[in-house]
Design a protein around this motif. Sequence first.
Motif, PDB file in Angstrom:
ATOM      1  N   ARG A  17    -100.939   4.568 -74.360  1.00 64.86           N
ATOM      2  CA  ARG A  17    -101.297   5.764 -74.665  1.00 64.86           C
ATOM      3  C   ARG A  17    -101.444   6.736 -73.782  1.00 64.86           C
ATOM      4  N   THR A  18    -101.615   6.380 -72.386  1.00 63.19           N
ATOM      5  CA  THR A  18    -101.540   7.376 -71.307  1.00 63.19           C
ATOM      6  C   THR A  18    -100.302   7.904 -71.135  1.00 63.19           C
ATOM      7  N   GLN A  19     -99.249   7.092 -71.094  1.00 64.30           N
ATOM      8  CA  GLN A  19     -98.054   7.656 -70.836  1.00 64.30           C
ATOM      9  C   GLN A  19     -97.659   8.409 -72.000  1.00 64.30           C
ATOM     10  N   ARG A  20     -97.931   8.041 -73.455  1.00 60.04           N
ATOM     11  CA  ARG A  20     -97.719   8.885 -74.452  1.00 60.04           C
ATOM     12  C   ARG A  20     -98.430  10.317 -74.377  1.00 60.04           C
ATOM     13  N   PHE A  21     -99.565  10.391 -73.893  1.00 60.77           N
ATOM     14  CA  PHE A  21    -100.551  11.374 -73.922  1.00 60.77           C
ATOM     15  C   PHE A  21     -99.862  12.377 -72.606  1.00 60.77           C
ATOM     16  N   ILE A  22     -99.395  11.757 -71.742  1.00 60.32           N
ATOM     17  CA  ILE A  22     -98.736  12.607 -70.465  1.00 60.32           C
ATOM     18  C   ILE A  22     -97.568  13.242 -70.881  1.00 60.32           C
ATOM     19  N   GLU A  23     -96.762  12.486 -71.881  1.00 60.76           N
ATOM     20  CA  GLU A  23     -95.433  13.017 -72.151  1.00 60.76           C
ATOM     21  C   GLU A  23     -95.865  14.052 -73.278  1.00 60.76           C
ATOM     22  N   ASP A  24     -96.628  13.833 -74.210  1.00 61.40           N
ATOM     23  CA  ASP A  24     -96.978  15.124 -75.001  1.00 61.40           C
ATOM     24  C   ASP A  24     -97.351  16.598 -74.222  1.00 61.40           C
ATOM     25  N   LEU A  57    -103.138  24.817 -64.396  1.00 65.15           N
ATOM     26  CA  LEU A  57    -104.454  23.831 -63.527  1.00 65.15           C
ATOM     27  C   LEU A  57    -104.919  23.129 -64.733  1.00 65.15           C
ATOM     28  N   HIS A  58    -105.210  23.430 -65.974  1.00 62.25           N
ATOM     29  CA  HIS A  58    -105.490  22.821 -67.024  1.00 62.25           C
ATOM     30  C   HIS A  58    -104.771  21.496 -67.185  1.00 62.25           C
ATOM     31  N   LEU A  59    -103.315  21.736 -67.346  1.00 61.75           N
ATOM     32  CA  LEU A  59    -102.188  20.775 -67.387  1.00 61.75           C
ATOM     33  C   LEU A  59    -102.636  19.619 -66.334  1.00 61.75           C
ATOM     34  N   ALA A  60    -102.581  20.099 -65.044  1.00 58.64           N
ATOM     35  CA  ALA A  60    -102.989  19.408 -63.810  1.00 58.64           C
ATOM     36  C   ALA A  60    -104.152  18.441 -64.068  1.00 58.64           C
ATOM     37  N   LEU A  61    -105.174  19.048 -64.631  1.00 58.31           N
ATOM     38  CA  LEU A  61    -106.398  18.190 -64.737  1.00 58.31           C
ATOM     39  C   LEU A  61    -106.219  17.413 -65.974  1.00 58.31           C
ATOM     40  N   TRP A  62    -105.645  17.697 -67.023  1.00 59.17           N
ATOM     41  CA  TRP A  62    -105.421  16.880 -68.017  1.00 59.17           C
ATOM     42  C   TRP A  62    -104.788  15.501 -67.798  1.00 59.17           C
ATOM     43  N   LEU A  63    -103.714  15.756 -66.987  1.00 60.83           N
ATOM     44  CA  LEU A  63    -103.036  14.492 -66.358  1.00 60.83           C
ATOM     45  C   LEU A  63    -103.622  13.884 -65.359  1.00 60.83           C
ATOM     46  N   SER A  64    -104.495  14.495 -64.563  1.00 58.02           N
ATOM     47  CA  SER A  64    -105.154  13.715 -63.651  1.00 58.02           C
ATOM     48  C   SER A  64    -106.360  12.842 -64.346  1.00 58.02           C
ATOM     49  N   ARG A  65    -106.875  13.208 -65.433  1.00 56.09           N
ATOM     50  CA  ARG A  65    -108.069  12.604 -66.216  1.00 56.09           C
ATOM     51  C   ARG A  65    -107.297  11.418 -66.721  1.00 56.09           C
ATOM     52  N   GLU A 158     -99.858  27.810 -59.158  1.00 55.24           N
ATOM     53  CA  GLU A 158     -98.586  27.146 -59.585  1.00 55.24           C
ATOM     54  C   GLU A 158     -98.232  25.855 -58.446  1.00 55.24           C
ATOM     55  N   VAL A 159     -98.324  26.113 -57.301  1.00 49.01           N
ATOM     56  CA  VAL A 159     -97.862  25.222 -56.382  1.00 49.01           C
ATOM     57  C   VAL A 159     -98.869  23.998 -56.264  1.00 49.01           C
ATOM     58  N   HIS A 160    -100.083  24.104 -56.066  1.00 49.70           N
ATOM     59  CA  HIS A 160    -101.046  23.056 -56.219  1.00 49.70           C
ATOM     60  C   HIS A 160    -100.991  22.267 -57.592  1.00 49.70           C
ATOM     61  N   SER A 161    -100.960  23.090 -58.681  1.00 50.35           N
ATOM     62  CA  SER A 161    -101.030  22.391 -59.926  1.00 50.35           C
ATOM     63  C   SER A 161     -99.816  21.439 -60.269  1.00 50.35           C
ATOM     64  N   ALA A 162     -98.713  22.037 -59.768  1.00 53.43           N
ATOM     65  CA  ALA A 162     -97.378  21.522 -60.001  1.00 53.43           C
ATOM     66  C   ALA A 162     -97.491  20.207 -58.876  1.00 53.43           C
ATOM     67  N   ARG A 163     -97.984  20.074 -57.918  1.00 54.46           N
ATOM     68  CA  ARG A 163     -98.100  19.187 -56.939  1.00 54.46           C
ATOM     69  C   ARG A 163     -98.984  17.681 -57.628  1.00 54.46           C
ATOM     70  N   VAL A 164     -99.945  18.164 -58.416  1.00 51.47           N
ATOM     71  CA  VAL A 164    -100.772  17.265 -58.950  1.00 51.47           C
ATOM     72  C   VAL A 164     -99.966  16.549 -60.244  1.00 51.47           C
ATOM     73  N   VAL A 165     -99.246  17.578 -60.926  1.00 55.49           N
ATOM     74  CA  VAL A 165     -98.533  17.008 -61.965  1.00 55.49           C
ATOM     75  C   VAL A 165     -97.318  16.190 -61.454  1.00 55.49           C
ATOM     76  N   ARG A 167     -97.425  14.215 -58.949  1.00 59.65           N
ATOM     77  CA  ARG A 167     -98.066  12.904 -58.581  1.00 59.65           C
ATOM     78  C   ARG A 167     -98.699  12.219 -59.780  1.00 59.65           C
ATOM     79  N   ALA A 168     -99.178  12.816 -60.638  1.00 60.08           N
ATOM     80  CA  ALA A 168     -99.489  12.176 -61.884  1.00 60.08           C
ATOM     81  C   ALA A 168     -98.311  11.567 -62.807  1.00 60.08           C
ATOM     82  N   THR A 169     -97.301  12.094 -62.624  1.00 52.54           N
ATOM     83  CA  THR A 169     -96.198  11.540 -63.498  1.00 52.54           C
ATOM     84  C   THR A 169     -95.184  10.765 -62.570  1.00 52.54           C
ATOM     85  N   SER A 170     -95.518  10.688 -61.440  1.00 54.32           N
ATOM     86  CA  SER A 170     -94.539   9.928 -60.477  1.00 54.32           C
ATOM     87  C   SER A 170     -95.021   8.247 -60.545  1.00 54.32           C
TER      88      SER A 170
END
Length: 181
Positions: A17-24, A57-65, A158-165, A167-170
């Motif tokens: 479910r986590t992977q599906r959520f991230i993909e969505d 940032l919202h995207l990065a925080l949702w993926l990190s959650r 953009e830069v720091h949010s993309a870094r989190v995204v 890492r969360a998808t790596s």
Amino acid sequence: MAELKRGRDAALARPTRTQRFIEDKLQEAARRRERVGAALYRLEPNIKDGQGGLRELHLALWLSRARWGVSTVRGLVKHGELSSTEGELLERAHGFMLLLRTALHLAARRRQDNLRFDYQEAIAEQLGFRLGLSEKRSKKAGVERLMRAFYYNARLMEVHSARVVERATSHRRRRTTRESI
């Protein structure tokens, strides 16, 4: 509210479910970028949905959650996904974007996310972006300073949010460091 949070956390607890959520969420972000445009340096940028906007940032925080159970920038620093300097810069950029969006709403007297030309001068003055030159030059310089501040902070978002995204998808594991802001 607590029941809603428990349900959300339980739904994300299973890896599939986590992977599906991230993909969505990534697909949702791609559709948003397609709709709004993927250029950061626009003359009338969208503060919420545009590149470097609040949704980054919202995207990065949702993926990190979903990935680590972390839902704040400070949490990302403690978890080792951002350095303390990166966390501070990201929090300041986020604060600036929220202040700018609020000023834009007030200037437009309604919800407005595009920083249109007809609002830029009033917002620049309201936020203190003026110089002690002649009246006409001061207003133009104030808008220029406002837009430079916007582009600087949008780039940080953009830069720091993309870094989190990233890492969360790596799929690779990183050694984490414990730092606090």
